[in-house]
Design an enzyme around this catalytic site. Sequence first.
Site, PDB file in Angstrom:
ATOM      1  N   ARG A  84      -3.748   8.925  16.875  1.00 44.63           N
ATOM      2  CA  ARG A  84      -2.913   7.806  17.353  1.00 44.63           C
ATOM      3  C   ARG A  84      -2.749   7.813  18.968  1.00 44.63           C
ATOM      4  O   ARG A  84      -2.585   6.695  19.455  1.00 44.63           O
ATOM      5  CB  ARG A  84      -1.696   7.988  16.815  1.00 44.63           C
ATOM      6  CG  ARG A  84      -0.402   7.178  16.958  1.00 44.63           C
ATOM      7  CD  ARG A  84       0.831   7.639  16.218  1.00 44.63           C
ATOM      8  NE  ARG A  84       1.870   7.030  17.007  1.00 44.63           N
ATOM      9  CZ  ARG A  84       2.594   6.332  16.394  1.00 44.63           C
ATOM     10  NH1 ARG A  84       2.784   6.204  15.502  1.00 44.63           N
ATOM     11  NH2 ARG A  84       3.881   6.133  17.204  1.00 44.63           N
ATOM     12  N   GLU A  94      -5.731   6.975   7.431  1.00 49.17           N
ATOM     13  CA  GLU A  94      -4.699   8.358   7.785  1.00 49.17           C
ATOM     14  C   GLU A  94      -5.591   9.534   7.180  1.00 49.17           C
ATOM     15  O   GLU A  94      -6.150   9.228   6.072  1.00 49.17           O
ATOM     16  CB  GLU A  94      -3.523   7.973   6.799  1.00 49.17           C
ATOM     17  CG  GLU A  94      -2.500   8.913   6.936  1.00 49.17           C
ATOM     18  CD  GLU A  94      -1.431   8.498   7.915  1.00 49.17           C
ATOM     19  OE1 GLU A  94      -1.470   7.570   8.906  1.00 49.17           O
ATOM     20  OE2 GLU A  94      -0.486   9.325   8.261  1.00 49.17           O
ATOM     21  N   ARG A 135       4.303  -3.224  17.290  1.00 50.61           N
ATOM     22  CA  ARG A 135       5.122  -3.095  16.054  1.00 50.61           C
ATOM     23  C   ARG A 135       5.521  -4.477  15.744  1.00 50.61           C
ATOM     24  O   ARG A 135       6.758  -4.986  15.724  1.00 50.61           O
ATOM     25  CB  ARG A 135       6.602  -2.255  16.336  1.00 50.61           C
ATOM     26  CG  ARG A 135       6.891  -1.307  15.316  1.00 50.61           C
ATOM     27  CD  ARG A 135       7.934  -0.532  15.972  1.00 50.61           C
ATOM     28  NE  ARG A 135       7.680   1.034  16.537  1.00 50.61           N
ATOM     29  CZ  ARG A 135       7.186   2.033  15.900  1.00 50.61           C
ATOM     30  NH1 ARG A 135       7.028   1.951  14.691  1.00 50.61           N
ATOM     31  NH2 ARG A 135       6.709   2.758  16.506  1.00 50.61           N
ATOM     32  N   GLU A 137       0.866  -1.267  -0.035  1.00 48.03           N
ATOM     33  CA  GLU A 137      -0.149   0.035   0.093  1.00 48.03           C
ATOM     34  C   GLU A 137       0.930   1.322  -0.026  1.00 48.03           C
ATOM     35  O   GLU A 137       2.031   1.241   0.548  1.00 48.03           O
ATOM     36  CB  GLU A 137      -0.811   0.107   1.384  1.00 48.03           C
ATOM     37  CG  GLU A 137      -1.901  -1.189   1.385  1.00 48.03           C
ATOM     38  CD  GLU A 137      -2.545  -1.174   2.570  1.00 48.03           C
ATOM     39  OE1 GLU A 137      -2.928   0.005   3.262  1.00 48.03           O
ATOM     40  OE2 GLU A 137      -3.212  -2.097   3.230  1.00 48.03           O
ATOM     41  N   LYS A 170       2.171   4.574   1.536  1.00 44.48           N
ATOM     42  CA  LYS A 170       2.295   5.124   2.813  1.00 44.48           C
ATOM     43  C   LYS A 170       1.990   6.577   2.757  1.00 44.48           C
ATOM     44  O   LYS A 170       2.877   7.592   2.413  1.00 44.48           O
ATOM     45  CB  LYS A 170       3.573   4.989   3.378  1.00 44.48           C
ATOM     46  CG  LYS A 170       3.928   5.276   4.826  1.00 44.48           C
ATOM     47  CD  LYS A 170       5.131   4.919   5.477  1.00 44.48           C
ATOM     48  CE  LYS A 170       5.242   4.884   6.915  1.00 44.48           C
ATOM     49  NZ  LYS A 170       4.872   6.339   7.624  1.00 44.48           N
ATOM     50  N   LYS A 211       7.582  -1.102   6.969  1.00 49.53           N
ATOM     51  CA  LYS A 211       7.338   0.390   6.084  1.00 49.53           C
ATOM     52  C   LYS A 211       8.468   0.457   5.586  1.00 49.53           C
ATOM     53  O   LYS A 211       9.571   0.004   6.043  1.00 49.53           O
ATOM     54  CB  LYS A 211       6.994   1.305   7.036  1.00 49.53           C
ATOM     55  CG  LYS A 211       7.979   1.591   8.469  1.00 49.53           C
ATOM     56  CD  LYS A 211       7.585   2.640   9.208  1.00 49.53           C
ATOM     57  CE  LYS A 211       8.430   2.644  10.208  1.00 49.53           C
ATOM     58  NZ  LYS A 211       8.417   3.877  11.183  1.00 49.53           N
ATOM     59  N   ARG A 246      -2.681   9.613  11.675  1.00 52.10           N
ATOM     60  CA  ARG A 246      -3.444   8.430  11.774  1.00 52.10           C
ATOM     61  C   ARG A 246      -4.718   8.762  12.523  1.00 52.10           C
ATOM     62  O   ARG A 246      -4.995   9.628  13.699  1.00 52.10           O
ATOM     63  CB  ARG A 246      -2.593   7.547  12.673  1.00 52.10           C
ATOM     64  CG  ARG A 246      -3.167   6.204  12.724  1.00 52.10           C
ATOM     65  CD  ARG A 246      -2.472   5.324  11.627  1.00 52.10           C
ATOM     66  NE  ARG A 246      -3.036   3.949  11.766  1.00 52.10           N
ATOM     67  CZ  ARG A 246      -2.242   2.608  12.207  1.00 52.10           C
ATOM     68  NH1 ARG A 246      -0.853   3.321  12.453  1.00 52.10           N
ATOM     69  NH2 ARG A 246      -2.662   1.798  12.411  1.00 52.10           N
TER      70      ARG A 246
HETATM   71  P1  ATP Z   1       6.459   7.300  10.965  1.00 53.90           P
HETATM   72  O1  ATP Z   1       7.002   8.511  11.504  1.00 53.90           O
HETATM   73  O2  ATP Z   1       7.201   6.481   9.967  1.00 53.90           O
HETATM   74  O3  ATP Z   1       5.170   7.520  10.532  1.00 53.90           O
HETATM   75  P2  ATP Z   1       5.562   6.397  13.160  1.00 53.90           P
HETATM   76  O4  ATP Z   1       6.560   5.651  14.428  1.00 53.90           O
HETATM   77  O5  ATP Z   1       4.735   7.509  13.392  1.00 53.90           O
HETATM   78  O6  ATP Z   1       6.329   6.244  11.963  1.00 53.90           O
HETATM   79  P3  ATP Z   1       4.574   3.696  12.362  1.00 53.90           P
HETATM   80  O7  ATP Z   1       3.747   2.793  12.652  1.00 53.90           O
HETATM   81  O8  ATP Z   1       6.318   3.289  12.425  1.00 53.90           O
HETATM   82  O9  ATP Z   1       4.325   5.188  13.038  1.00 53.90           O
HETATM   83  O10 ATP Z   1       4.724   3.750  10.691  1.00 53.90           O
HETATM   84  C1  ATP Z   1       3.488   3.631  10.183  1.00 53.90           C
HETATM   85  C2  ATP Z   1       2.634   4.868  10.167  1.00 53.90           C
HETATM   86  O11 ATP Z   1       2.339   5.144   8.899  1.00 53.90           O
HETATM   87  C3  ATP Z   1       1.378   4.752  10.694  1.00 53.90           C
HETATM   88  O12 ATP Z   1       1.062   5.042  12.097  1.00 53.90           O
HETATM   89  C4  ATP Z   1       0.209   5.497   9.809  1.00 53.90           C
HETATM   90  O13 ATP Z   1       0.177   6.811  10.407  1.00 53.90           O
HETATM   91  C5  ATP Z   1       1.092   5.601   8.682  1.00 53.90           C
HETATM   92  N1  ATP Z   1       0.460   5.079   7.219  1.00 53.90           N
HETATM   93  C6  ATP Z   1       0.420   5.891   6.277  1.00 53.90           C
HETATM   94  N2  ATP Z   1      -0.223   5.170   5.412  1.00 53.90           N
HETATM   95  C7  ATP Z   1      -0.437   3.792   5.678  1.00 53.90           C
HETATM   96  C8  ATP Z   1      -0.841   2.801   5.296  1.00 53.90           C
HETATM   97  N3  ATP Z   1      -1.383   2.444   4.064  1.00 53.90           N
HETATM   98  N4  ATP Z   1      -1.299   1.495   6.102  1.00 53.90           N
HETATM   99  C9  ATP Z   1      -1.023   1.696   7.542  1.00 53.90           C
HETATM  100  N5  ATP Z   1      -0.290   2.851   8.026  1.00 53.90           N
HETATM  101  C10 ATP Z   1      -0.116   3.740   7.066  1.00 53.90           C
END
Ligand code: ATP
Length: 569
Positions: free
Chosen positions: A260, A288, A405, A238, A240, A411, A245
Site C-alpha cells: 500500500r 489483499e 477515499r 464483499e 473485508k 467499509k 493490501r
Molecule cells: P483499515 O485499517 O480499516 O484497513 P485503512 O485506513 O488501512 O483502514 P481503508 O482503505 O480505509 O484502509 O480500508 C480498506 C482496506 O481494506 C483496504 O485498503 C484493503 O487493504 C482492505 N480490504 C480488505 N478486503 C477488501 C475488499 N474486498 N475490497 C477492498 N479492500 C479490501
Amino acid sequence: MASSLFAGFAKLADTVAATSSKIAKRDALAAYLAGLEVEDLGPVVSWLGGSALEGVAERLGLGWAQASAALAMASGAEEEALRAAWLRHSDFGDAAADLLAGRPTSRLTVAEVAAGYRAISVTRKTDKRVGLMAELLRRASAAEARYLAKIAAGELRIGLREGLLEEAVAAAFDASLTAVRRALMLTGEAAETARLARAGHLADAALHLGRPIRFMLATPAADAVEIIRRVGDEAWVEDKYDGIRAQLHALDGQIQLFSRDLKNITAAFPEIVSAASAIPGRFVLDGELVPYRSGQVMDFASLQTRLGRVRPSAELIDRVPVVLVAFDLLHHGGVDHLEHPLRDRRAGLESLRLPEATGGLILYSHLERASSAEAVDALFDEARARHNEGLMVKDPTSVYQPGRRGMGWLKLKKALATLDCVVVGVEWGHGKRRAVLSDYTFAVRTDGGVLLTIGKAFTGLTDAEIAALTEHFTEITVEDFGRYRTVAPEVIIEVAFDRIMRSGRHRSGFALRFPRIVRIRTDKSLAEIDDLAGVEALFMAQASGRILLATGRDGEVERIAATGELAGG
Ligand code: ATP
C-alpha cells in the site's frame, strides 16, 4: 537553458505559505511552473507534492536520525543546540533554517538539488547518505536549507490542499483540470503529469506496467442503513479481508508485487509470484494478501511473522501460507480499466479464471449483491463467520480512484474504534520490561500537521517487536529525561480502545480508555495518521449512541462484546 536557482523555489514556497487564499496560492504556483525549463518541472512538481524524488515508489531513505546527523555536520551545531532547535520548531526544515541562519543566498540550482536527492536515494551506506545531505545543506542559504530539509522530511507544509497542485498545473499550461486529474490518476506521478501537460499530451497518459499506482481507499460507514442510503439499491458486498493490501503487476510472466505504501514486496511472497507467473499476458490486479490454510482465513497475527521478512524461508512459507484475494482489475492486455465501472472490471477479473490458473493461490473476494439493510446485516454476520473483518460495500457503477477515499467504496466493521497515531514519547517499562522502551505516548495531528498527544499504551506488542522498537527509539531520541524520552515522530501505531473521553490530560483535549496497540503501521506515513477532526467525529458517534467495539489481535472484540460493557456506548 540553465536550470533555475533553488533560491527561486524557496521564494515561491514562502509566498505560497504566506497566503491563505487558495486562488493566490494557485496563481503563484502556476506562474512559477509556467516559467520553468522542462528539466526542472519534474523535480519541482514532485517536491511540491511532498516527495523528494520523481518516482512514486522511490524512497530517499533518510530517517530523522540521519537527517539530524546531516544537519549537525552542515551547521557544526553540537547535539545540545540541535536538540534545542528541534524542540523549538518540531519541524526539520525550520530547525535547519534556524541553525543555518545568516548563510547567504547560494547558486544551488534545481537540477543540482534533484541530483543530490537522487544520489542519496541510490547510496546504500548510511554515512554516505548523511554526507550527501550535509553537502546540500552546507551549500544552501538558511531559506534554501529550510525547504531542502522539508522536502527530505517528506512534507512541505505550505498549505497545499489536495487538488491545488493539479489546478496550478492546469492553469500553468492552459490544460483542462479534468485532463490533468486523469493523467495523474493513470501515471501516478505528478512529474510526468506536469510534463505531459506542458507538452499538450495529457491524452497520452497511461498506466505503466511495473510501476505501482496509489490504491483506492474506502470511507467508513456507521451501519447497514447508511450503506444502503449511500450506495442505493444495488450494493455490491464483499468480505473485508484482514491482511495486507497488494497490487500485482504481470508483464508476460514477469511479476511484481507492491504494498500500500508502494514498496516493492515481490521477494517476500515467492509463492504468489510463481503462481501468477504461469498466467500469460499483461494485467494489474488489486487485492489483499491474506494468511490462509485449508480453505480458511487465518488470524492476521499469523501474517505478522511474515511481514518483517524480505525473503521468507521455506519453513516460514509452509507455516504461514498466504493467498492473494483479488478484487479489482486495473489493466488488462493493453487497456487501462480504471475509468471503467466496477461491474466491467470485475467481469474482466473473473475472465482471467485466476483460482484455476494458480492452483488456488490467487482467489476472488467473496461477492454478493444486496438491496436492503437487513441483507447487508446478514452478509456481515456471514463474513465474520468466515473469519473476516467485516464488509466492503461497493457501487458497481463506480470507477477506480487511486489514492482517494471516495464514496464508491464503503467499509463496515464492528470494530470502528481504532486510531492511527504516531509515537512521540517512550518510557522504560516495569518488571521484566524494565530494560526495554515499552510504554508509548502517542499523538494525532491537526489539519496543519501539529501533533497533539492523546494517550499512552503499553500493551499489544510482542517482545520481539518491543526489542526492535527499543533499538529504533534509542536512535531517534530527541531528548532523554531518564525514565522518559521524546522521540522523532516516525513510528505509526494503530491503537484500539474502549472509549474516547474529553480530558485535559493530553494536548488533544481527549484521552482514550484502555488503549492497546493493535499493530505497527509501517505502511502508513505521518501524513496519514488520524487527525483531531476524526477523533472528534468518533467522539460524537460514540455520544450519539453508536456502539464502538475495540479490536485486538487476539479476539478481544468478542470478549468485550460479550460482557456488554459497551452496549449503549
Ligand atoms: P483499515 O485499517 O480499516 O484497513 P485503512 O485506513 O488501512 O483502514 P481503508 O482503505 O480505509 O484502509 O480500508 C480498506 C482496506 O481494506 C483496504 O485498503 C484493503 O487493504 C482492505 N480490504 C480488505 N478486503 C477488501 C475488499 N474486498 N475490497 C477492498 N479492500 C479490501
